[in-house]
Enzyme design. Structure first.
Site, PDB file in Angstrom:
ATOM      1  N   HIS A 282      -3.516   3.482  -5.832  1.00 13.75           N
ATOM      2  CA  HIS A 282      -3.897   2.211  -5.211  1.00 13.75           C
ATOM      3  C   HIS A 282      -4.186   1.140  -6.259  1.00 13.75           C
ATOM      4  O   HIS A 282      -4.131  -0.058  -5.952  1.00 13.75           O
ATOM      5  CB  HIS A 282      -5.134   2.415  -4.320  1.00 13.75           C
ATOM      6  CG  HIS A 282      -5.413   1.258  -3.420  1.00 13.75           C
ATOM      7  ND1 HIS A 282      -4.661   0.984  -2.295  1.00 13.75           N
ATOM      8  CD2 HIS A 282      -6.358   0.281  -3.484  1.00 13.75           C
ATOM      9  CE1 HIS A 282      -5.138  -0.099  -1.702  1.00 13.75           C
ATOM     10  NE2 HIS A 282      -6.166  -0.542  -2.403  1.00 13.75           N
TER      11      HIS A 282
ATOM     12  N   HIS B 125      -3.515  -9.368   3.862  1.00  8.96           N
ATOM     13  CA  HIS B 125      -4.925  -9.516   4.182  1.00  8.96           C
ATOM     14  C   HIS B 125      -5.122 -10.703   5.107  1.00  8.96           C
ATOM     15  O   HIS B 125      -4.332 -11.635   5.108  1.00  8.96           O
ATOM     16  CB  HIS B 125      -5.751  -9.769   2.910  1.00  8.96           C
ATOM     17  CG  HIS B 125      -5.969  -8.538   2.108  1.00  8.96           C
ATOM     18  ND1 HIS B 125      -6.362  -8.569   0.791  1.00  8.96           N
ATOM     19  CD2 HIS B 125      -5.847  -7.226   2.423  1.00  8.96           C
ATOM     20  CE1 HIS B 125      -6.480  -7.333   0.330  1.00  8.96           C
ATOM     21  NE2 HIS B 125      -6.163  -6.508   1.297  1.00  8.96           N
TER      22      HIS B 125
ATOM     23  N   TYR C 285       0.251 -18.262   8.280  1.00  9.29           N
ATOM     24  CA  TYR C 285       0.967 -18.083   7.007  1.00  9.29           C
ATOM     25  C   TYR C 285       2.404 -17.627   7.201  1.00  9.29           C
ATOM     26  O   TYR C 285       3.215 -17.732   6.308  1.00  9.29           O
ATOM     27  CB  TYR C 285       0.258 -17.027   6.140  1.00  9.29           C
ATOM     28  CG  TYR C 285      -1.204 -17.271   5.887  1.00  9.29           C
ATOM     29  CD1 TYR C 285      -2.056 -16.215   5.612  1.00  9.29           C
ATOM     30  CD2 TYR C 285      -1.739 -18.549   5.914  1.00  9.29           C
ATOM     31  CE1 TYR C 285      -3.402 -16.418   5.378  1.00  9.29           C
ATOM     32  CE2 TYR C 285      -3.081 -18.761   5.687  1.00  9.29           C
ATOM     33  CZ  TYR C 285      -3.907 -17.705   5.423  1.00  9.29           C
ATOM     34  OH  TYR C 285      -5.231 -17.908   5.192  1.00  9.29           O
TER      35      TYR C 285
ATOM     36  N   ARG D  71       0.846  -1.192   0.000  1.00  5.60           N
ATOM     37  CA  ARG D  71       0.000   0.000   0.000  1.00  5.60           C
ATOM     38  C   ARG D  71       0.885   1.247   0.000  1.00  5.60           C
ATOM     39  O   ARG D  71       2.049   1.215   0.407  1.00  5.60           O
ATOM     40  CB  ARG D  71      -0.901   0.011   1.235  1.00  5.60           C
ATOM     41  CG  ARG D  71      -1.819  -1.201   1.358  1.00  5.60           C
ATOM     42  CD  ARG D  71      -2.546  -1.186   2.688  1.00  5.60           C
ATOM     43  NE  ARG D  71      -3.507  -2.277   2.806  1.00  5.60           N
ATOM     44  CZ  ARG D  71      -3.242  -3.484   3.304  1.00  5.60           C
ATOM     45  NH1 ARG D  71      -2.008  -3.747   3.738  1.00  5.60           N
ATOM     46  NH2 ARG D  71      -4.178  -4.414   3.388  1.00  5.60           N
TER      47      ARG D  71
ATOM     48  N   ARG E 195      -1.583  -1.502  -6.630  1.00  6.00           N
ATOM     49  CA  ARG E 195      -1.711  -2.650  -5.723  1.00  6.00           C
ATOM     50  C   ARG E 195      -2.693  -3.669  -6.309  1.00  6.00           C
ATOM     51  O   ARG E 195      -2.444  -4.875  -6.262  1.00  6.00           O
ATOM     52  CB  ARG E 195      -2.186  -2.159  -4.352  1.00  6.00           C
ATOM     53  CG  ARG E 195      -2.506  -3.269  -3.357  1.00  6.00           C
ATOM     54  CD  ARG E 195      -2.798  -2.643  -1.989  1.00  6.00           C
ATOM     55  NE  ARG E 195      -3.497  -3.547  -1.105  1.00  6.00           N
ATOM     56  CZ  ARG E 195      -2.924  -4.484  -0.364  1.00  6.00           C
ATOM     57  NH1 ARG E 195      -1.611  -4.681  -0.444  1.00  6.00           N
ATOM     58  NH2 ARG E 195      -3.639  -5.243   0.443  1.00  6.00           N
TER      59      ARG E 195
END
Length: 381
Positions: A310, A336, A345, A202, A313
Site C-alpha cells: 500500500h 477519495h 470531478y 489500491r 499508493r
C-alpha cells in the site's frame, strides 16, 4: 414535622439510606434507580425528575435497560452499506476491547466515568493507541444511535481526542526505488508494481482490473471494482470503497509499453480476462503475491525495509502532489472524496489528471536515463 412534598415521596430504609418514589406521566409508581445517602439528595433528585416531566423531557427509565452487547451486535447487523472488512473489524473490536469490560452492562449503566475507566483500562492492558481509538469510535457511534433511539439521554463518550488515532507517516519510495523494485519482482508482477506506484490504484482495484478496463494504448485504466478478501470465507469482487472510487486514471506514457507488454505476455484476449493473476491464472490473493515476490526480502534489497504494498499508493500520492496538482485533482485521481465531490470531478479532472501522468512520466524517463534503465523486463527464473 417536615413539610409534605408536592411531588413524589421519600422514605428512610432500614439500612439508613433513603429511597425516592414518584408517579410517572403514565401513572406508574416508580422508585429511583438507586438509593441516596441523605433525604436532601433524594429530594433534589425528585425535583429534577419533576422538572423533566414539566418540560416534557422525561423518559421511561426502563428504556435504557438494554444490554450493550446485544444492542451493538444488532447495530452492526442492521447498519446499511458496511463493507465485509468493516463488519469484521467492528466484531473483532467488540470481542477484544468492549465485551470483556462493559459488554454485559445496560446502556443506562454506561456513564461518562465508566467510559473513562474502560478507555484507561484498554491502554493499561497494552492495547495500542490505534486500536483503542477505533474501539472508542465504535462505542461512540453505537451510543449515538442509542440517543437517536431515545434509549439514553446523552452519549457518555466525552473523552476529548480519544477517537483520534495516531497516523505515523508511511514511507514513500523514490522513482529510482520503484523502478528498482519493479526490476526485482518476477516479470509477471512488474507492471503491477509500476501501476500501483504511478497511478495510485489500491491493491484490490489492481487485481480486479480486466482487459477491457485498460484502453488499447494502455493510456488509461478504469476502476469499476475491487477484490475483497475476508478473513473468513472466499474472496469476491465488489464495488470500490466509495462512489469516488469509480474513476478513469491516466497512465504515465513512460510505463505504457510495459503495461502493453504485460497484456501481451500474460493476459488472454478475452475482454473479461483479469490483468493480474497468479502463475496458475487465478485471482491474485495478497498472500500469494507476497510469497511469489518474497516481498519482505525483495523490498529490503531495494532499500525499502518494512515497505508495504500500500506504500506504493502513498508513493504515487506523494509524487503526484509534487507535480503541482490541486487537491481536488489529487482526490479524483486517488478515488477519495464524497459522492457529491466525485460527480463534480468526473468531467473536470481528466485533463488535469493527464498532466499529472505527464509529469510522472518525465520523472520516470529522467531516472531511467540517469541509471541506465531502458524499460526492459528483467528475466526471472
Amino acid at each position: 414535622m417536615g413539610r409534605k412534598r408536592r411531588f413524589g415521596r421519600v422514605r428512610k430504609l432500614p439500612s439508613g439510606r433513603f429511597q425516592a418514589r414518584y408517579h410517572g406521566p403514565d401513572g406508574i409508581d416508580r422508585p429511583a434507580p438507586y438509593t441516596f445517602a441523605s433525604k436532601t439528595d433524594a429530594d433534589r433528585w425528585l425535583t429534577r425528575v419533576e422538572a423533566d416531566m414539566l418540560a416534557g423531557t422525561w423518559r421511561d427509565p426502563k428504556l435504557g435497560r438494554v444490554n450493550l452487547g446485544a444492542y451493538l451486535t444488532e447495530w452492526i447487523d442492521h447498519r446499511p452499506g458496511l463493507r465485509v472488512k468493516t463488519i469484521e473489524l467492528y466484531r473483532w473490536l467488540y470481542r477484544k476491547c468492549i465485551e470483556p469490560s462493559i459488554g454485559a452492562r445496560n446502556l443506562d449503566d454506561i456513564t461518562p466515568g465508566r467510559v473513562r475507566a474502560w478507555y484507561a483500562e484498554l491502554l493499561a492492558a497494552g492495547v495500542s493507541a490505534t486500536t483503542a481509538a477505533k474501539a472508542y469510535r465504535l462505542l461512540r457511534a453505537v451510543l449515538n444511535t442509542a440517543v437517536d433511539d431515545e434509549l439514553i439521554r446523552r452519549n457518555p463518550c466525552r473523552i476529548k481526542g480519544a477517537g483520534s488515532e495516531p497516523t505515523p507517516e508511511r514511507p514513500a519510495a523514490t522513482v529510482a526505488q520503484v523502478l528498482d523494485l519493479a526490476d526485482r519482482v518476477p516479470a509477471r508482477y512488474r507492471a503491477l508494481i509500476l501501476l500501483a506506484a504511478f497511478t495510485g490504484l489500491r491493491y484490490g482495484e489492481l487485481v480486479a482490473l480486466r482487459r477491457r478496463h485498460v484502453d488499447d494504448q494502455a493510456a488509461t485504466v478504469t476502476v469499476v471494482a475491487t477484490v475483497i478478501e475476508p478473513k473468513d470465507g472466499p474472496l469476491y469482487f465488489g464495488p470500490p470503497k466509495s462512489t469516488a472510487g469509480l474513476r478513469t486514471v491516466t497512465v504515465p506514457a513512460a510505463i505504457r509499453p510495459e503495461v502493453k507488454a504485460h497484456l501481451d505476455a500474460y493476459v488472454p484476449e478475452d475482454p473479461d480476462a483479469l490483468v493480474f493473476t497468479s502463475s496458475r491464472g487465478t485471482v491474485l490473493r495478497r498472500s500469494n503475491f507476497q510469497r511469489a515476490t518474497t516481498w519482505r526480502t525483495t523490498v529490503a534489497a531495494a532499500g525499502l525495509p518494512d515497505f508495504h504494498f500500500h506504500d506504493l499508493r502513498h508513493t504515487g500520492n506523494t509524487l503526484a502532489a509534487a507535480s503541482g496538482a490541486s487537491l481536488r485533482t489529487l482526490m479524483a485521481r486517488m478515488g477519495h472524496g464524497s459522492t457529491r465531490a466525485a460527480l463534480i470531478y468526473q468531467h473536470t479532472s481528466q485533463r488535469e489528471d493527464a498532466s499529472i501522468a505527464d509529469a510522472l512520466s518525465k520523472q520516470i524517463k529522467r531516472e531511467r536515463a540517469r541509471n541506465g534503465h531502458v524499460g526492459e523486463k528483467r528475466k526471472k527464473k
